[in-house]
Design a protein around this motif. Structure first.
Motif, PDB file in Angstrom:
ATOM      1  N   VAL A  93       6.086  -2.870  75.560  1.00 44.76           N
ATOM      2  CA  VAL A  93       7.248  -2.264  74.906  1.00 44.76           C
ATOM      3  C   VAL A  93       7.745  -3.192  74.628  1.00 44.76           C
ATOM      4  O   VAL A  93       8.631  -2.591  74.077  1.00 44.76           O
ATOM      5  N   LYS A  94       7.494  -4.699  73.972  1.00 45.75           N
ATOM      6  CA  LYS A  94       7.914  -4.565  72.594  1.00 45.75           C
ATOM      7  C   LYS A  94       7.813  -4.742  71.536  1.00 45.75           C
ATOM      8  O   LYS A  94       8.983  -4.212  70.492  1.00 45.75           O
ATOM      9  N   ASN A  95       6.891  -3.722  70.930  1.00 46.17           N
ATOM     10  CA  ASN A  95       6.452  -3.431  70.223  1.00 46.17           C
ATOM     11  C   ASN A  95       7.529  -2.126  70.378  1.00 46.17           C
ATOM     12  O   ASN A  95       7.688  -1.284  68.503  1.00 46.17           O
ATOM     13  N   ASP A 201      16.388  -5.987  79.217  1.00 42.81           N
ATOM     14  CA  ASP A 201      17.434  -6.736  78.044  1.00 42.81           C
ATOM     15  C   ASP A 201      16.393  -6.614  76.997  1.00 42.81           C
ATOM     16  O   ASP A 201      17.011  -6.459  76.100  1.00 42.81           O
ATOM     17  N   ILE A 202      15.708  -6.692  77.271  1.00 44.36           N
ATOM     18  CA  ILE A 202      14.011  -6.894  76.007  1.00 44.36           C
ATOM     19  C   ILE A 202      14.609  -5.567  74.850  1.00 44.36           C
ATOM     20  O   ILE A 202      14.700  -5.173  74.179  1.00 44.36           O
ATOM     21  N   VAL A 203      14.166  -3.846  76.123  1.00 39.39           N
ATOM     22  CA  VAL A 203      15.145  -2.749  75.296  1.00 39.39           C
ATOM     23  C   VAL A 203      16.399  -2.742  74.991  1.00 39.39           C
ATOM     24  O   VAL A 203      16.328  -1.930  73.768  1.00 39.39           O
ATOM     25  N   PHE A 204      16.592  -2.939  76.438  1.00 45.66           N
ATOM     26  CA  PHE A 204      18.096  -2.367  75.865  1.00 45.66           C
ATOM     27  C   PHE A 204      19.509  -3.349  75.027  1.00 45.66           C
ATOM     28  O   PHE A 204      20.129  -2.722  74.155  1.00 45.66           O
ATOM     29  N   GLN A 205      19.289  -4.168  75.368  1.00 44.27           N
ATOM     30  CA  GLN A 205      20.121  -5.320  74.519  1.00 44.27           C
ATOM     31  C   GLN A 205      20.652  -4.963  73.036  1.00 44.27           C
ATOM     32  O   GLN A 205      21.256  -4.899  72.109  1.00 44.27           O
ATOM     33  N   PRO A 206      19.837  -4.921  72.127  1.00 43.35           N
ATOM     34  CA  PRO A 206      19.764  -4.241  70.556  1.00 43.35           C
ATOM     35  C   PRO A 206      20.007  -3.479  71.064  1.00 43.35           C
ATOM     36  O   PRO A 206      21.155  -3.552  69.415  1.00 43.35           O
ATOM     37  N   TYR A 207      20.254  -2.496  71.714  1.00 42.77           N
ATOM     38  CA  TYR A 207      20.897  -0.910  71.353  1.00 42.77           C
ATOM     39  C   TYR A 207      22.468  -1.093  71.510  1.00 42.77           C
ATOM     40  O   TYR A 207      23.403  -0.899  70.704  1.00 42.77           O
ATOM     41  N   GLN A 216      32.073  -0.490  65.208  1.00 42.50           N
ATOM     42  CA  GLN A 216      33.125  -1.541  65.422  1.00 42.50           C
ATOM     43  C   GLN A 216      33.788  -2.101  66.599  1.00 42.50           C
ATOM     44  O   GLN A 216      34.995  -1.833  66.639  1.00 42.50           O
ATOM     45  N   ARG A 217      33.212  -1.602  67.537  1.00 41.58           N
ATOM     46  CA  ARG A 217      33.797  -2.493  69.093  1.00 41.58           C
ATOM     47  C   ARG A 217      32.301  -2.961  69.805  1.00 41.58           C
ATOM     48  O   ARG A 217      31.608  -2.252  70.012  1.00 41.58           O
ATOM     49  N   ASP A 218      33.264  -3.645  70.716  1.00 41.23           N
ATOM     50  CA  ASP A 218      32.023  -4.749  71.853  1.00 41.23           C
ATOM     51  C   ASP A 218      31.888  -3.504  72.970  1.00 41.23           C
ATOM     52  O   ASP A 218      32.781  -2.578  74.209  1.00 41.23           O
ATOM     53  N   VAL A 219      31.374  -3.556  73.062  1.00 45.24           N
ATOM     54  CA  VAL A 219      29.794  -2.402  74.349  1.00 45.24           C
ATOM     55  C   VAL A 219      28.933  -2.490  74.276  1.00 45.24           C
ATOM     56  O   VAL A 219      27.971  -2.705  74.048  1.00 45.24           O
ATOM     57  N   THR A 220      28.784  -2.086  75.586  1.00 47.08           N
ATOM     58  CA  THR A 220      27.589  -2.537  76.637  1.00 47.08           C
ATOM     59  C   THR A 220      26.541  -1.039  76.735  1.00 47.08           C
ATOM     60  O   THR A 220      27.258   0.207  76.573  1.00 47.08           O
ATOM     61  N   VAL A 221      25.654  -1.089  77.154  1.00 50.33           N
ATOM     62  CA  VAL A 221      25.018  -0.201  77.142  1.00 50.33           C
ATOM     63  C   VAL A 221      24.949   0.957  78.183  1.00 50.33           C
ATOM     64  O   VAL A 221      25.440   2.492  78.361  1.00 50.33           O
TER      65      VAL A 221
END
Length: 264
Positions: A93-95, A201-207, A216-221
């Motif tokens: 999943v990480k790769n 967290d691994i999959v979606f936090q980077p998005y 240019q504003r703070d958003v979450t998935v």
């Protein structure tokens, strides 16, 4: 009388694209203008006469992509202890997630392509939200989005649409449970839920980080997913248990099936 719209399509490769392509063929026949943006390296996303295709470069080859997908799929069938399998699945999943994130990053920061999309004045974005890259573009272009999906890992579609989904009553994927569970089955269902928070967290936090930098504003998935106008779900209550749905969720079961004539 009705006029066709101009639709921007941001697909996800693999089987996700194969069912989406069926829908795009139908939309094209109804007079809609369709533009698909896709990476130069892909499994199944190829140009056809039914849509305009815009490609962008990515930092991996077809061979590297094929190997990553092959290794990830092999982990599902390998034997071993539960812990060993979890570690292998985690690595796969990480790769795979790193490859998809890289693809999304190269799309969003392709200035020439994004400028073309801004100037094209699309009516809507049609995308698979299992990866939120399409919704990030929809936010940037300030156009409505239509989601086409079966489900999102960790039940993010339920969180984003505020559909009730308590683990005491709603069975999780791969548990083989129904919506009628005894106490021990409820405990099992809850245990299947716990790793989801770690994996997602691994999959979606980077998005979320990528979207925050790009918009240019703070958003979450979940913030991104909540902006969808319509959710077209490839589900039905024949193969799945009944559960509450929001008014903008429409079931379109069957569009992911091949149209073939059956023999006697």
């Amino acid at each position: 009388l009705a006029a066709g719209g101009k639709l921007l399509v941001v697909p996800v490769d693999g089987s996700h694209w194969l069912s989406m392509r069926e829908v795009l063929d139908g939309l094209r026949q109804k007079g809609h203008e369709i533009v698909v943006v896709a990476p130069e390296v892909s499994l199944y996303i190829k140009p056809t006469k039914n849509f305009v295709m815009k490609t962008y470069s990515v930092p991996f080859t077809k061979e590297e992509m094929d190997h990553t997908f092959w290794r990830t799929s092999q982990h599902v069938f390998e034997e071993g202890s539960f812990l060993e399998r979890i570690v292998k699945i985690y690595e796969g999943v990480k790769n795979t997630s790193a490859m998809f994130l890289s693809t999304c990053t190269h799309l969003l920061y392709n200035k020439e392509l994004v400028r073309y999309l801004e100037e094209s004045k699309f009516d809507a974005v049609f995308t698979d939200p299992i990866l939120p890259c399409g919704q990030i573009l929809a936010e940037h272009l300030s156009v409505p989005s239509v989601f086409f999906l079966q489900q999102i890992p960790c039940g993010l579609e339920l969180e984003a649409t505020q559909c009730p989904s308590p683990p005491s009553y709603v069975p999780r994927v791969f548990t083989d449970l129904t919506d009628h569970m005894n106490f021990l089955q409820r405990v099992k269902n809850l245990m299947f839920e716990l790793p989801n928070y770690f994996l997602c967290d691994i999959v979606f936090q980077p998005y979320a980080k990528l979207a925050s930098e790009f918009l240019q504003r703070d958003v979450t998935v979940p913030d991104l997913l909540r902006q969808a106008s319509i959710w077209l779900m490839k589900l039905d209550f024949v193969l799945h248990y009944p559960r509450p749905l929001m008014p903008n969720i429409i079931m379109v079961s069957g569009v992911n099936c091949a149209h073939k004539k059956l023999t006697q």
